[in-house]
Design an enzyme around this catalytic site. Structure first.
Site, PDB file in Angstrom:
ATOM      1  N   ARG A  47       0.836  -1.218   0.000  1.00  0.00           N
ATOM      2  CA  ARG A  47       0.000   0.000   0.000  1.00  0.00           C
ATOM      3  C   ARG A  47       0.864   1.258   0.000  1.00  0.00           C
ATOM      4  NH1 ARG A  47      -2.697   2.369   4.857  1.00  0.00           N
ATOM      5  NH2 ARG A  47      -4.118   3.993   4.098  1.00  0.00           N
ATOM      6  N   HIS A  51       0.512   4.007  -2.914  1.00  0.00           N
ATOM      7  CA  HIS A  51       0.137   5.391  -2.628  1.00  0.00           C
ATOM      8  C   HIS A  51       1.274   6.362  -2.931  1.00  0.00           C
ATOM      9  CE1 HIS A  51      -3.642   4.657   0.025  1.00  0.00           C
ATOM     10  NE2 HIS A  51      -3.537   3.761  -0.943  1.00  0.00           N
ATOM     11  N   HIS A 180      -6.339  -5.819  -3.634  1.00  0.00           N
ATOM     12  CA  HIS A 180      -7.206  -5.930  -2.457  1.00  0.00           C
ATOM     13  C   HIS A 180      -7.348  -7.366  -1.970  1.00  0.00           C
ATOM     14  CE1 HIS A 180      -9.530  -1.840  -2.708  1.00  0.00           C
ATOM     15  NE2 HIS A 180      -8.266  -1.718  -2.334  1.00  0.00           N
ATOM     16  N   TRP A 196     -10.688  -8.354   2.758  1.00  0.00           N
ATOM     17  CA  TRP A 196     -11.446  -8.652   1.544  1.00  0.00           C
ATOM     18  C   TRP A 196     -11.527 -10.164   1.300  1.00  0.00           C
ATOM     19  CZ3 TRP A 196      -8.199  -4.441   1.894  1.00  0.00           C
ATOM     20  CH2 TRP A 196      -8.721  -3.188   1.521  1.00  0.00           C
TER      21      TRP A 196
END
Length: 365
Positions: A47, A51, A180, A196
């Site tokens: 992540r 990002h 995800h 998820w």
């Protein structure tokens, strides 16, 4: 050595500094050891890389991974980056160890190492990013939003405002969303809650199968709008279900749900593109960074109870409930399909019951 990340100040032991040309395989090995010590850190490092890269604008020609600006508290304060300050802290000793290593290269390399440690594909990675000053931090609001009020507005936000701004098409949106499969949401970070998939440290195409094959209903709670499966153990965001409900997205979701090998191949290409947006002066050819067998993979095998490319039904004696997921690790190219009349459980479900609940089947890798 003291360092400041966001509002937190921490201290780490100063490792021996390496001043020669950076050995990226050694850097990758050090990152892999972090993930091996706690596999739940892998999705967070992925992540961080995502990002760090996902702020690029092809219009204004700014943002992206090139300057490593997510290390600054100004960018970590952006809404989409909640909870990432700790990931920067985890990598700080590695940055201190390698004198010529940029934060920008470190963050993006951590992303591809995390993908491999999750039994995903080896993503080509090139070095040469140069850290930029805090003035290079882009405005908040460039990262994907889980919900913009209506499905139509959320879809437009993904296509036009975020992925379209970076130069991605619908297929690339769907395949990058497959990340995800890893990790989970935390109420104290994104506001959402839960994983998820039942294997949050293992990258497979199960994310797409879950979207298509399970009934998802609105979760009744005090938090933001999200959806849950019949067991209440798994969640999906409004943006996730667009991959099922938007016809242009759905055709790719169905492709990846059926073919894990294609998901891996397309994900590797799209993720390399994401990490290189806005970058200049990178090495002409990808750097050889991947070890033959990583420490993180070995740790995941210990947790799962089976080495890579070998099947077993024996349970593990691991005491870690957070990373138990599936106790049988599928070979590369194999994925999880949940029976329509069952509901997945995560974390604490006893192994015999989990084995009965899930069935595994292979695809050509």
């Amino acid at each position: 050595v003291a360092f400041t990340t966001g509002t937190a100040v921490g201290f780490v032991a100063a490792p021996e500094r390496v001043s020669a040309a950076v050995d990226y395989k050694a850097v990758a090995s050090d990152i892999d050891k972090i993930i091996g010590s706690d596999p739940d850190k892998g999705p967070t490092l992925l992540r961080l890389a995502w990002h760090s890269s996902g702020t690029y604008s092809k219009v204004s020609k700014d943002g992206g991974s090139y300057g490593g600006t997510i290390r600054f508290k100004e960018e970590l304060a952006h809404g989409g980056n909640a909870g990432l300050a700790k990931a920067v802290q985890w990598l700080e000793p590695i940055k201190s160890k390698y004198a010529d290593l940029s934060y920008a290269d470190l963050f993006t390399l951590a992303g591809v190492v995390a993908v491999k440690a999750a039994n995903g594909p080896v993503v080509p990675w090139r070095a040469g990013r140069v850290d930029q000053p805090v003035e290079a931090v882009t405005p908040d609001g460039r990262l994907p939003a889980a919900d913009l009020g209506t499905p139509e507005k959320t879809a437009k936000g993904l296509r036009d405002d975020v992925f379209g701004r970076m130069g991605f098409d619908d297929r690339e949106i769907v395949v990058l969303s497959g990340a995800h499969a890893l990790g989970r949401c935390h109420p104290d970070a994104s506001g959402y809650s839960g994983p998820w998939t039942p294997t949050p440290t293992l990258l497979t195409n199960s994310y797409y199968n879950l979207i298509l094959n399970l009934p998802w209903t609105v979760k009744k709670w005090d938090g933001p709008l999200q959806y849950e499966d019949p067991s209440g153990a798994l969640m999906m965001l409004p943006s996730d279900l667009l991959l099922r409900d938007d016809p242009k997205f759905a055709k790719y979701t169905k492709i990846y749900a059926k073919d894990n090998a294609k998901f891996f191949a397309d994900f590797a290409v799209a993720f390399q593109k994401l990490e290189e947006l806005g970058c200049t002066g990178l090495t002409p050819d990808p750097v050889e960074w991947a070890a033959e067998r990583s420490a993180a993979a070995a740790e995941t095998e210990l947790i799962s109870g089976a080495p890579r490319r070998r099947e077993t039904d024996e349970p593990t004696s691991s005491s870690s409930s957070r990373t138990s997921g599936l106790r049988r690790r599928p070979p590369r190219g194999e994925h999880v399909l949940l029976e329509r009349d069952t509901s997945p459980r995560v974390d604490s479900e006893p192994w015999p019951r989990r084995r009965r609940r899930l069935r595994m089947y292979g695809t050509a890798a």
